[in-house]
Design an enzyme around this catalytic site. Structure first.
Site, PDB file in Angstrom:
ATOM      1  N   ASP A 290       0.775  -1.365   0.172  1.00 51.31           N
ATOM      2  CA  ASP A 290       0.002  -0.116   0.055  1.00 51.31           C
ATOM      3  C   ASP A 290       0.904   1.220   0.108  1.00 51.31           C
ATOM      4  O   ASP A 290       1.339   1.595   0.917  1.00 51.31           O
ATOM      5  CB  ASP A 290      -0.867   0.132   1.294  1.00 51.31           C
ATOM      6  CG  ASP A 290      -1.927  -1.334   1.412  1.00 51.31           C
ATOM      7  OD1 ASP A 290      -1.549  -2.455   0.986  1.00 51.31           O
ATOM      8  OD2 ASP A 290      -3.033  -0.976   1.723  1.00 51.31           O
TER       9      ASP A 290
ATOM     10  N   ASN B 133      -4.089   4.017  -1.239  1.00 47.14           N
ATOM     11  CA  ASN B 133      -4.036   5.054  -0.218  1.00 47.14           C
ATOM     12  C   ASN B 133      -3.210   6.328  -0.883  1.00 47.14           C
ATOM     13  O   ASN B 133      -2.557   7.098  -0.310  1.00 47.14           O
ATOM     14  CB  ASN B 133      -3.172   4.707   0.819  1.00 47.14           C
ATOM     15  CG  ASN B 133      -4.258   3.641   1.618  1.00 47.14           C
ATOM     16  OD1 ASN B 133      -3.706   2.649   1.624  1.00 47.14           O
ATOM     17  ND2 ASN B 133      -5.198   3.905   2.174  1.00 47.14           N
TER      18      ASN B 133
ATOM     19  N   HIS C 127     -10.382   1.197   0.136  1.00 47.48           N
ATOM     20  CA  HIS C 127     -10.322   2.649  -0.249  1.00 47.48           C
ATOM     21  C   HIS C 127     -10.436   2.994  -1.582  1.00 47.48           C
ATOM     22  O   HIS C 127     -10.447   4.112  -1.899  1.00 47.48           O
ATOM     23  CB  HIS C 127      -9.067   3.308   0.282  1.00 47.48           C
ATOM     24  CG  HIS C 127      -8.974   3.255   1.885  1.00 47.48           C
ATOM     25  ND1 HIS C 127      -9.734   4.107   2.657  1.00 47.48           N
ATOM     26  CD2 HIS C 127      -8.008   2.571   2.725  1.00 47.48           C
ATOM     27  CE1 HIS C 127      -9.380   3.845   4.078  1.00 47.48           C
ATOM     28  NE2 HIS C 127      -8.525   2.935   4.160  1.00 47.48           N
TER      29      HIS C 127
ATOM     30  N   HIS D  77      -6.604  -8.540   0.178  1.00 46.84           N
ATOM     31  CA  HIS D  77      -6.999  -7.113   0.906  1.00 46.84           C
ATOM     32  C   HIS D  77      -7.696  -7.343   1.928  1.00 46.84           C
ATOM     33  O   HIS D  77      -8.957  -7.191   1.919  1.00 46.84           O
ATOM     34  CB  HIS D  77      -7.386  -5.697  -0.169  1.00 46.84           C
ATOM     35  CG  HIS D  77      -7.102  -4.604   0.620  1.00 46.84           C
ATOM     36  ND1 HIS D  77      -5.847  -3.860   0.453  1.00 46.84           N
ATOM     37  CD2 HIS D  77      -7.798  -3.503   1.413  1.00 46.84           C
ATOM     38  CE1 HIS D  77      -5.972  -2.809   0.841  1.00 46.84           C
ATOM     39  NE2 HIS D  77      -7.052  -2.514   1.611  1.00 46.84           N
TER      40      HIS D  77
ATOM     41  N   HIS E   5      -3.358  -4.062   3.111  1.00 45.77           N
ATOM     42  CA  HIS E   5      -4.329  -3.592   3.765  1.00 45.77           C
ATOM     43  C   HIS E   5      -3.871  -3.174   5.380  1.00 45.77           C
ATOM     44  O   HIS E   5      -4.120  -1.942   5.730  1.00 45.77           O
ATOM     45  CB  HIS E   5      -5.764  -4.045   3.870  1.00 45.77           C
ATOM     46  CG  HIS E   5      -6.580  -3.489   5.003  1.00 45.77           C
ATOM     47  ND1 HIS E   5      -7.262  -2.348   4.748  1.00 45.77           N
ATOM     48  CD2 HIS E   5      -7.201  -4.021   6.059  1.00 45.77           C
ATOM     49  CE1 HIS E   5      -8.204  -2.024   5.629  1.00 45.77           C
ATOM     50  NE2 HIS E   5      -8.045  -2.809   6.444  1.00 45.77           N
TER      51      HIS E   5
ATOM     52  N   HIS F 110      -1.044  -2.730   6.435  1.00 47.80           N
ATOM     53  CA  HIS F 110       0.169  -1.521   6.275  1.00 47.80           C
ATOM     54  C   HIS F 110       1.374  -1.933   7.107  1.00 47.80           C
ATOM     55  O   HIS F 110       2.196  -1.101   7.575  1.00 47.80           O
ATOM     56  CB  HIS F 110      -0.233  -0.245   6.674  1.00 47.80           C
ATOM     57  CG  HIS F 110      -1.082   0.478   5.639  1.00 47.80           C
ATOM     58  ND1 HIS F 110      -1.562   1.810   5.361  1.00 47.80           N
ATOM     59  CD2 HIS F 110      -1.938  -0.258   4.645  1.00 47.80           C
ATOM     60  CE1 HIS F 110      -2.175   1.975   4.532  1.00 47.80           C
ATOM     61  NE2 HIS F 110      -2.462   0.859   4.012  1.00 47.80           N
TER      62      HIS F 110
END
Ligand SMILES: [Fe+2]
Ligand SMILES: [Fe+2]
Length: 271
Positions: free
Chosen positions: A8, A40, A68, A150, A175, A177
């Site tokens: 991400d 993101n 997102h 994800h 997802h 991070h």
């Protein structure tokens, strides 16, 4: 065949990390296929067309998304003509965009699939029910299949990887991070990692400024998270070595690169 998958990319720091570190990685590893999660990229939320084109300019072949996907409304204007972009596949048929792309790399055809998890995530069609028949159909065309799963829960990610062991080249988690330490090759040749990790600012909570994140937890009130922007940046990724014929993966190598080189800051401190 070498495949590079970047975790991400968060906001301007993520873009900076890509510009700074990707050329080095490409030089060292010479990946024939490069994929990145871009959910993101636009201020930490969603993706716009300018940044999508920037990713292509960086030599990213396929961009995956996640929960997102719809946060930046510009996505609705270009998703249907963005031929290198995929959103989660396990969404209703009426959802714009697609969740699967085929890419030709030399003589090998690859299928890249983006899938949303069902635990602690926004509603989606059950990945464990939805995915197996999709994979069966893809395998009539190619055994080279990479899944960006994800999802939030490491248990869900590991379970899906085991379910698809031998059916796909890799199940790569995104997802959360945070890069996990469970990268491995399962018995039938599927590579997996629960989370590839984040590409963005390290002085942060998942790429966002600690101030607002702390306030959310201490006050129990909603606070808008702002992207963190110090120079302390990281690129998180994995490198796969996949057999050209069988689609089985020989190795998975987690990559974590900062301005100080490869490896985690904690490792450096104790060396
Ligand atoms: Fe996400
Ligand atoms: Fe994300």
């Amino acid at each position: 065949m070498k495949v590079l998958f970047i975790g991400d990319i968060v906001g301007t720091s993520g873009q900076k990390a890509l510009t700074q570190f990707l050329p080095t990685l490409k030089q060292i590893y010479k990946p024939q296929l490069t994929i990145a999660n871009g959910e993101n990229m636009a201020d930490g939320r969603g993706l716009n067309e300018k940044l999508y084109k920037q990713l292509l300019h960086h030599g990213i072949d396929v961009i995956t998304m996640g929960n997102h996907t719809w946060d930046n409304r510009e996505i609705f204007d270009f998703i249907d003509r963005a031929s290198c972009l995929i959103r989660p596949i396990n969404l209703p048929k009426t959802t714009p965009g697609v969740g699967l792309r085929y890419v030709k790399v030399n003589q090998t055809e690859w299928a890249i699939v983006n899938v949303l998890g069902s635990v602690f995530m926004s509603p989606c069609l059950d990945p464990f029910d939805y995915l197996p028949p999709v994979i069966e159909t893809i395998r009539r065309r190619t055994p080279h299949i990479l899944i960006d799963f994800h999802a939030e829960a490491t248990s869900e990610k590991q379970a899906l990887a085991w379910l698809l062991d031998g059916q796909v080249s890799a199940v790569l988690g995104t997802h959360t991070h945070v890069q996990t330490r469970d990268a491995r090759i399962l018995p039938q040749g599927t590579a997996m990692i629960s989370d590839v990790g984040m590409t963005g600012c390290l002085d942060s909570v998942l790429g966002f400024r600690p101030q607002e994140a702390i306030r959310r937890f201490t006050s129990k009130l909603p606070a808008r998270l702002e992207q963190a922007t110090t120079d302390n940046i990281v690129l998180s990724a994995v490198l796969l070595d996949v057999d050209n014929v069988t689609g089985k993966t020989r190795s998975i190598e987690p990559i974590y690169i900062t301005k100080d080189g490869m490896g985690t800051p904690s490792k450096r401190r104790f060396e």
